[in-house]
Design a protein around this motif. Structure first.
Motif, PDB file in Angstrom:
ATOM      1  N   LEU A   1       0.836  -1.196   0.000  1.00 13.55           N
ATOM      2  CA  LEU A   1       0.000   0.000   0.000  1.00 13.55           C
ATOM      3  C   LEU A   1       0.874   1.250   0.000  1.00 13.55           C
ATOM      4  N   SER A   2       0.611   2.131  -0.957  1.00 14.36           N
ATOM      5  CA  SER A   2       1.239   3.447  -0.987  1.00 14.36           C
ATOM      6  C   SER A   2       0.175   4.492  -0.667  1.00 14.36           C
ATOM      7  N   VAL A   3       0.541   5.481   0.132  1.00 13.53           N
ATOM      8  CA  VAL A   3      -0.406   6.525   0.526  1.00 13.53           C
ATOM      9  C   VAL A   3       0.204   7.886   0.185  1.00 13.53           C
ATOM     10  N   GLU A   4      -0.535   8.659  -0.614  1.00 12.99           N
ATOM     11  CA  GLU A   4      -0.080   9.991  -1.015  1.00 12.99           C
ATOM     12  C   GLU A   4      -0.826  11.050  -0.218  1.00 12.99           C
ATOM     13  N   ARG A   5      -0.185  12.189  -0.077  1.00 15.78           N
ATOM     14  CA  ARG A   5      -0.816  13.291   0.634  1.00 15.78           C
ATOM     15  C   ARG A   5      -1.965  13.844  -0.207  1.00 15.78           C
ATOM     16  N   ALA A   6      -3.095  14.102   0.429  1.00 17.95           N
ATOM     17  CA  ALA A   6      -4.271  14.563  -0.309  1.00 17.95           C
ATOM     18  C   ALA A   6      -4.185  16.063  -0.573  1.00 17.95           C
ATOM     19  N   PRO A   7      -4.587  16.496  -1.778  1.00 20.03           N
ATOM     20  CA  PRO A   7      -4.691  17.935  -2.032  1.00 20.03           C
ATOM     21  C   PRO A   7      -5.891  18.507  -1.302  1.00 20.03           C
ATOM     22  N   GLN A   8      -5.959  19.812  -1.176  1.00 18.75           N
ATOM     23  CA  GLN A   8      -7.105  20.451  -0.540  1.00 18.75           C
ATOM     24  C   GLN A   8      -8.327  20.346  -1.446  1.00 18.75           C
ATOM     25  N   THR A   9      -9.460  19.908  -0.866  1.00 18.83           N
ATOM     26  CA  THR A   9     -10.691  19.849  -1.654  1.00 18.83           C
ATOM     27  C   THR A   9     -11.319  21.233  -1.703  1.00 18.83           C
ATOM     28  N   THR A  10     -12.160  21.446  -2.707  1.00 12.78           N
ATOM     29  CA  THR A  10     -12.764  22.760  -2.894  1.00 12.78           C
ATOM     30  C   THR A  10     -14.264  22.638  -3.062  1.00 12.78           C
ATOM     31  N   ARG A  11     -14.966  23.701  -2.779  1.00  9.33           N
ATOM     32  CA  ARG A  11     -16.376  23.788  -3.119  1.00  9.33           C
ATOM     33  C   ARG A  11     -16.473  24.289  -4.558  1.00  9.33           C
ATOM     34  N   SER A  12     -17.632  24.091  -5.171  1.00 10.40           N
ATOM     35  CA  SER A  12     -17.797  24.524  -6.553  1.00 10.40           C
ATOM     36  C   SER A  12     -18.626  25.790  -6.609  1.00 10.40           C
ATOM     37  N   THR A  13     -18.458  26.491  -7.716  1.00  9.95           N
ATOM     38  CA  THR A  13     -19.352  27.619  -7.985  1.00  9.95           C
ATOM     39  C   THR A  13     -20.500  27.085  -8.805  1.00  9.95           C
ATOM     40  N   ALA A  14     -20.269  26.877 -10.062  1.00  8.76           N
ATOM     41  CA  ALA A  14     -21.305  26.248 -10.876  1.00  8.76           C
ATOM     42  C   ALA A  14     -20.893  24.861 -11.261  1.00  8.76           C
ATOM     43  N   ALA A  15     -19.613  24.557 -11.271  1.00  5.48           N
ATOM     44  CA  ALA A  15     -19.134  23.224 -11.657  1.00  5.48           C
ATOM     45  C   ALA A  15     -17.711  23.069 -11.157  1.00  5.48           C
ATOM     46  N   VAL A  16     -17.303  21.808 -10.965  1.00  4.78           N
ATOM     47  CA  VAL A  16     -15.941  21.568 -10.481  1.00  4.78           C
ATOM     48  C   VAL A  16     -15.108  20.836 -11.507  1.00  4.78           C
ATOM     49  N   SER A  17     -15.493  20.895 -12.748  1.00  5.80           N
ATOM     50  CA  SER A  17     -14.752  20.149 -13.758  1.00  5.80           C
ATOM     51  C   SER A  17     -13.279  20.520 -13.775  1.00  5.80           C
ATOM     52  N   GLY A  18     -12.975  21.711 -13.354  1.00  2.00           N
ATOM     53  CA  GLY A  18     -11.570  22.104 -13.306  1.00  2.00           C
ATOM     54  C   GLY A  18     -11.040  22.151 -11.892  1.00  2.00           C
ATOM     55  N   GLY A  19     -11.810  21.650 -10.924  1.00  2.00           N
ATOM     56  CA  GLY A  19     -11.405  21.724  -9.531  1.00  2.00           C
ATOM     57  C   GLY A  19     -10.368  20.680  -9.182  1.00  2.00           C
ATOM     58  N   SER A  20     -10.011  20.660  -7.871  1.00  2.00           N
ATOM     59  CA  SER A  20      -9.005  19.719  -7.408  1.00  2.00           C
ATOM     60  C   SER A  20      -9.579  18.307  -7.414  1.00  2.00           C
ATOM     61  N   GLY A  21      -8.694  17.327  -7.504  1.00  2.00           N
ATOM     62  CA  GLY A  21      -9.139  15.944  -7.511  1.00  2.00           C
ATOM     63  C   GLY A  21      -8.122  15.036  -6.866  1.00  2.00           C
ATOM     64  N   LEU A  22      -8.513  13.810  -6.622  1.00  2.00           N
ATOM     65  CA  LEU A  22      -7.654  12.796  -6.036  1.00  2.00           C
ATOM     66  C   LEU A  22      -7.363  11.726  -7.073  1.00  2.00           C
TER      67      LEU A  22
END
Length: 343
Positions: free
Chosen positions: A124-145
């Protein structure tokens, strides 16, 4: 005995085939281990950290006798069996995984008979998670895992919200980017208590977390390479632009062939090799005994033994008489004794 122990050690599963799973801190990750319960009935199983030893599990985390679950001494309650034990699914789920959880895990299923245990290890490898974000109208360009799994495993894509603050809220999961409302290609959804499936969605998509605690993580059972791609989770929060959204990119690798071990699940070819080696040692021991006996020093006996005694008449050795006092003319009888030495 020392040679045989060495052979068993060399054939153990510490170097056997394994799987690799990559997760992100804060998610729940499932490490798959299953067995054929219809053939073997319910069997004991254990999970531990590190290589699989010749018996049991190193640094045991969790175990089951086929129905009841027990935890290793000092093991965290974050280790769970969330699969159906009655179906032979003894996969380990690690809740809220952190970077310190990275490393090797081993699963052993105790199967009846010699050398029949089924054993698997997973790195098992575990990576540090990026900060999640709320969306305005869409999160298609938002942060992801990003999550990497192996075909045949169950994989959990984490999505949680604060249910104490927001109360139970509607949630949906879909394939692809998250649109301005709802979920694309919806797979599964919940109104906070009841679960519904998208049209034509596979029953392999499950909510296995505790909805009442705000855990709306998606578990994909028996994942395949066709499941790779982007997944989106939306939690409908009161108010404008308050929805919580996450997208996760799933990669699925082809699984290597799993193996049985010696004292931990040896396959047929290794069993045959062990029998052949034992037979070879038996033949070698027999030949050694024969060689020692054949080359044992012999003691010579120098005492002469009388082989025969022959009587001759009148000094003519060539004229043999049948008896010492037998018929014939006078004359002197001589006797000749032939000796043989026994070696």
């Amino acid at each position: 005995m020392m040679k045989l122990s060495l052979i068993l050690a060399l054939l153990s599963v510490s170097g056997g085939s394994g799987l690799r799973v990559t997760s992100v801190s804060g998610q729940d990750v499932t490490l798959t281990c299953k067995y054929d319960i219809k053939t073997n009935t319910a069997r004991p199983v254990c999970w531990g950290r590190g290589d699989i030893p010749s018996s049991g599990c190193n640094n045991q985390l969790i175990a089951s006798d086929g129905s009841q679950v027990t935890f290793g001494g000092g093991a965290s309650s974050r280790y769970r069996f969330l699969g159906r034990l009655q179906d032979g699914d003894v996969s380990l789920t690690v809740l809220n995984v952190s970077e310190t959880d990275a490393g090797r895990y081993g699963c052993r299923v105790d199967i009846y008979g010699w050398f029949n245990d089924e054993a698997h290890h997973i790195d098992l490898s575990v990576e540090r998670a990026p900060q999640t974000t709320r969306s305005t109208a869409a999160v298609s360009g938002g942060s992801g895992l990003r999550v990497t799994s192996v075909s045949g495993q169950d994989v959990t894509l984490t999505c949680k919200y604060d249910i104490k603050t927001n109360t139970a809220r509607p949630v949906c999961w879909g394939r692809g980017d998250i649109p301005s409302s709802g979920c694309n290609n919806q797979l599964i959804a919940s109104d906070g208590s009841q679960v519904t499936f998208g049209g034509g969605a596979s029953s392999r998509y499950r909510f296995l977390g505790r909805l009442q605690d705000g855990d709306v993580s998606l578990t994909v059972l028996n994942v395949s390479e066709t499941d790779a791609g982007r997944y989106g989770c939306r939690v409908d929060i009161y108010g404008w632009f308050n929805d919580e959204t996450h997208h996760i990119d799933l990669s699925v690798e082809r699984a290597p062939q799993t193996t049985r071990s010696t004292a931990a699940g040896m396959d047929g070819s290794r069993t045959f090799l062990l029998v052949l080696l034992c037979a070879g040692f038996g033949v070698l021991a027999a030949l050694t005994v024969v060689f020692i006996v054949a080359n044992r020093p012999r003691r010579k006996n120098s005492d002469p033994q009388v082989y025969s005694q022959v009587w001759f008449r009148g000094g003519s050795p060539g004229e043999e008489s049948h008896l010492r006092g037998g018929e014939g003319g006078g004359g002197e009888f001589r006797s000749t004794v032939l000796y043989s030495y026994r070696v």
